[in-house]
Design an enzyme around this catalytic site. Structure first.
Site, PDB file in Angstrom:
ATOM      1  N   MET A  30       0.847  -1.194   0.000  1.00 57.58           N
ATOM      2  CA  MET A  30       0.000   0.000   0.000  1.00 57.58           C
ATOM      3  C   MET A  30       0.884   1.247   0.000  1.00 57.58           C
ATOM      4  O   MET A  30       0.435   2.341   0.359  1.00 57.58           O
ATOM      5  CB  MET A  30      -0.939   0.007   1.212  1.00 57.58           C
ATOM      6  CG  MET A  30      -1.918  -1.166   1.177  1.00 57.58           C
ATOM      7  SD  MET A  30      -3.461  -0.858   2.048  1.00 57.58           S
ATOM      8  CE  MET A  30      -2.868  -0.540   3.687  1.00 57.58           C
ATOM      9  N   GLY A  31       2.156   1.087  -0.380  1.00 56.50           N
ATOM     10  CA  GLY A  31       3.054   2.234  -0.442  1.00 56.50           C
ATOM     11  C   GLY A  31       3.548   2.635   0.937  1.00 56.50           C
ATOM     12  O   GLY A  31       3.493   1.837   1.877  1.00 56.50           O
ATOM     13  N   ALA A  32       4.050   3.884   1.050  1.00 61.96           N
ATOM     14  CA  ALA A  32       4.730   4.349   2.272  1.00 61.96           C
ATOM     15  C   ALA A  32       5.796   3.309   2.636  1.00 61.96           C
ATOM     16  O   ALA A  32       5.831   2.785   3.754  1.00 61.96           O
ATOM     17  CB  ALA A  32       3.747   4.579   3.411  1.00 61.96           C
ATOM     18  N   HIS A  34       9.028   0.983   3.407  1.00 58.95           N
ATOM     19  CA  HIS A  34      10.155   0.984   4.352  1.00 58.95           C
ATOM     20  C   HIS A  34      11.010  -0.240   4.036  1.00 58.95           C
ATOM     21  O   HIS A  34      10.719  -0.985   3.076  1.00 58.95           O
ATOM     22  CB  HIS A  34       9.636   0.966   5.795  1.00 58.95           C
ATOM     23  CG  HIS A  34       8.572  -0.062   6.037  1.00 58.95           C
ATOM     24  ND1 HIS A  34       8.827  -1.410   6.054  1.00 58.95           N
ATOM     25  CD2 HIS A  34       7.224   0.059   6.234  1.00 58.95           C
ATOM     26  CE1 HIS A  34       7.720  -2.072   6.283  1.00 58.95           C
ATOM     27  NE2 HIS A  34       6.714  -1.209   6.378  1.00 58.95           N
ATOM     28  N   GLY A  36      11.185  -3.048   5.320  1.00 55.62           N
ATOM     29  CA  GLY A  36      10.450  -4.313   5.314  1.00 55.62           C
ATOM     30  C   GLY A  36       9.966  -4.623   3.897  1.00 55.62           C
ATOM     31  O   GLY A  36      10.108  -5.753   3.413  1.00 55.62           O
ATOM     32  N   HIS A  37       9.429  -3.608   3.226  1.00 58.50           N
ATOM     33  CA  HIS A  37       8.965  -3.813   1.847  1.00 58.50           C
ATOM     34  C   HIS A  37      10.145  -4.144   0.924  1.00 58.50           C
ATOM     35  O   HIS A  37      10.035  -4.993   0.044  1.00 58.50           O
ATOM     36  CB  HIS A  37       8.277  -2.548   1.317  1.00 58.50           C
ATOM     37  CG  HIS A  37       7.001  -2.205   2.016  1.00 58.50           C
ATOM     38  ND1 HIS A  37       6.879  -1.114   2.839  1.00 58.50           N
ATOM     39  CD2 HIS A  37       5.786  -2.809   2.026  1.00 58.50           C
ATOM     40  CE1 HIS A  37       5.646  -1.041   3.312  1.00 58.50           C
ATOM     41  NE2 HIS A  37       4.963  -2.066   2.842  1.00 58.50           N
ATOM     42  N   LYS A 149       4.599 -10.032   9.410  1.00 58.25           N
ATOM     43  CA  LYS A 149       4.094  -9.099  10.426  1.00 58.25           C
ATOM     44  C   LYS A 149       2.572  -9.139  10.424  1.00 58.25           C
ATOM     45  O   LYS A 149       1.927  -9.131  11.448  1.00 58.25           O
ATOM     46  CB  LYS A 149       4.584  -7.677  10.165  1.00 58.25           C
ATOM     47  CG  LYS A 149       4.386  -6.825  11.390  1.00 58.25           C
ATOM     48  CD  LYS A 149       4.358  -5.374  11.071  1.00 58.25           C
ATOM     49  CE  LYS A 149       2.968  -4.941  11.092  1.00 58.25           C
ATOM     50  NZ  LYS A 149       2.450  -3.982  10.299  1.00 58.25           N
ATOM     51  N   GLN A 153      -3.211 -11.964   8.035  1.00 56.34           N
ATOM     52  CA  GLN A 153      -3.421 -11.658   6.616  1.00 56.34           C
ATOM     53  C   GLN A 153      -2.782 -12.739   5.732  1.00 56.34           C
ATOM     54  O   GLN A 153      -3.397 -13.221   4.771  1.00 56.34           O
ATOM     55  CB  GLN A 153      -2.815 -10.295   6.300  1.00 56.34           C
ATOM     56  CG  GLN A 153      -2.657 -10.008   4.809  1.00 56.34           C
ATOM     57  CD  GLN A 153      -2.212  -8.590   4.538  1.00 56.34           C
ATOM     58  OE1 GLN A 153      -3.007  -7.677   4.656  1.00 56.34           O
ATOM     59  NE2 GLN A 153      -0.958  -8.381   4.153  1.00 56.34           N
ATOM     60  N   SER A 186       4.276   0.813   7.903  1.00 54.01           N
ATOM     61  CA  SER A 186       4.046   2.156   7.362  1.00 54.01           C
ATOM     62  C   SER A 186       3.396   3.041   8.415  1.00 54.01           C
ATOM     63  O   SER A 186       3.559   4.255   8.409  1.00 54.01           O
ATOM     64  CB  SER A 186       3.144   2.081   6.132  1.00 54.01           C
ATOM     65  OG  SER A 186       3.710   1.207   5.191  1.00 54.01           O
TER      66      SER A 186
HETATM   67  O1  PAF Z   1      -0.270  -5.688   3.683  1.00 53.63           O
HETATM   68  C1  PAF Z   1      -0.641  -4.775   2.927  1.00 53.63           C
HETATM   69  O2  PAF Z   1       0.070  -3.800   2.672  1.00 53.63           O
HETATM   70  C2  PAF Z   1      -2.015  -4.862   2.303  1.00 53.63           C
HETATM   71  O3  PAF Z   1      -2.945  -5.427   3.177  1.00 53.63           O
HETATM   72  C3  PAF Z   1      -2.035  -5.591   0.943  1.00 53.63           C
HETATM   73  C4  PAF Z   1      -1.597  -7.037   1.082  1.00 53.63           C
HETATM   74  C5  PAF Z   1      -1.102  -4.870  -0.022  1.00 53.63           C
HETATM   75  C6  PAF Z   1      -3.448  -5.581   0.359  1.00 53.63           C
HETATM   76  O4  PAF Z   1      -3.911  -4.290   0.197  1.00 53.63           O
END
Ligand code: PAF
Length: 276
Positions: A30-32, A34, A36-37, A149, A153, A186
């Site tokens: 979802m952007g922002a 860091h 971790g991404h 984390k 999900q 984020s």
């Molecule tokens: O973990 C996230 O950033 C969101 O829940 C995802 C998996 C991109 C779905 O919008």
């Protein structure tokens, strides 16, 4: 790195990679962004020859009183980070590209979606399941990477992929932490300096609780002590601390366990989890 904003442009860009014989990993975000991404992209590149990263703040996974409108949007910095991390395609659809007028089909993620975070964020996991399914259909990746984390999900996504026969390998990535132990998120940018110091107590408390559980202490009393420790440290509300089976996410007192928590510091909700 190619930046695309429509499904059509995404399909074309992916086709060009497929023509070169490349396997594809998807990193939904979802952007922002860091570190971790960035680590998700790194893992994506270990599982596939090219990585597609999406940036989409998904309205369907935010409740009416949640932070959709104030969620940090940092497109330019995000694109620089993705490029430096080795992403081939950055996909940034607008809301009406993902949910055009007349959109009506949502995934219901089942019982587990209404437990743990689902109790406090009704509809959240259905929104996640819906957007992730759409991204998987749009990009048809060989693998898709999600951080541990967001442990619940990750579990929900594995379930959806299994139930709907989506041909993709879901890869879970280890949690990346700040020096003091705070799980990267984020939403950490919402924290004040002093809240940041308190936030690190969440991980320390979970670790201490996990080691007591490993020693054979009763879960109920360990969890009670952990909640007290968080309150004493300054957490304003504790949504839950629960021990679950790491694989099924069913309530458990036996290994392999995962201790999961969600707690608030002022207006910021933090989640974290540790292996037991
Ligand atoms: O973990 C996230 O950033 C969101 O829940 C995802 C998996 C991109 C779905 O919008």
């Amino acid at each position: 790195m190619e930046v695309v904003r429509s499904r059509q442009a995404l399909t074309q860009a992916i086709r060009a990679l497929r023509v070169l014989g490349k396997t594809i990993g998807l990193v939904p975000t979802m952007g922002a962004l860091h570190n971790g991404h960035v680590s998700l992209v790194g893992l994506g590149l270990r599982h596939a020859q090219a990585v597609v990263a999406s940036i989409f703040v998904n309205p369907a996974q935010f409740g009416p009183n949640e932070d959709f409108s104030r969620y940090p949007r940092t497109e330019q910095e995000d694109l620089e980070k993705l490029k430096a991390a080795g992403v081939s395609i950055a996909y940034l659809p607008a809301v009406d590209e993902m949910y055009p007028q007349g959109f009506a089909t949502y995934i219901s993620a089942g019982k587990i979606a209404n437990e743990l975070c689902g109790v406090f964020r009704p509809g959240h996991f259905d929104g996640v399941a819906t957007v992730v399914t759409k991204l998987l259909m749009q990009a048809s990746p060989d693998s898709a990477i999600f951080g541990e984390k967001d442990y619940q999900q990750l579990h929900v996504i594995r379930q959806v992929v299994r139930d709907l026969d989506i041909a993709v390998r879901i890869v879970g990535a280890p949690i990346m932490r700040e020096k003091e132990g705070l799980a990267m998120s984020s939403r950490n940018r919402y924290l004040s300096e002093s809240e940041r110091v308190t936030a690190a107590v969440l991980y320390r408390t979970l670790q201490q609780a996990a080691s007591k559980l490993r020693e054979g202490r009763r879960a109920e009393s360990v969890i009670k002590d952990a909640k007290n420790a968080l309150q004493k440290a300054g957490f304003t509300k504790i949504d839950y601390i629960e021990l679950r089976n790491a694989q099924t996410l069913l309530p458990t007192y036996s290994a392999p366990g995962r201790l999961l928590a969600a707690a608030w510091l002022g207006n910021t909700r933090l989640i974290d989890n540790v292996e037991v």
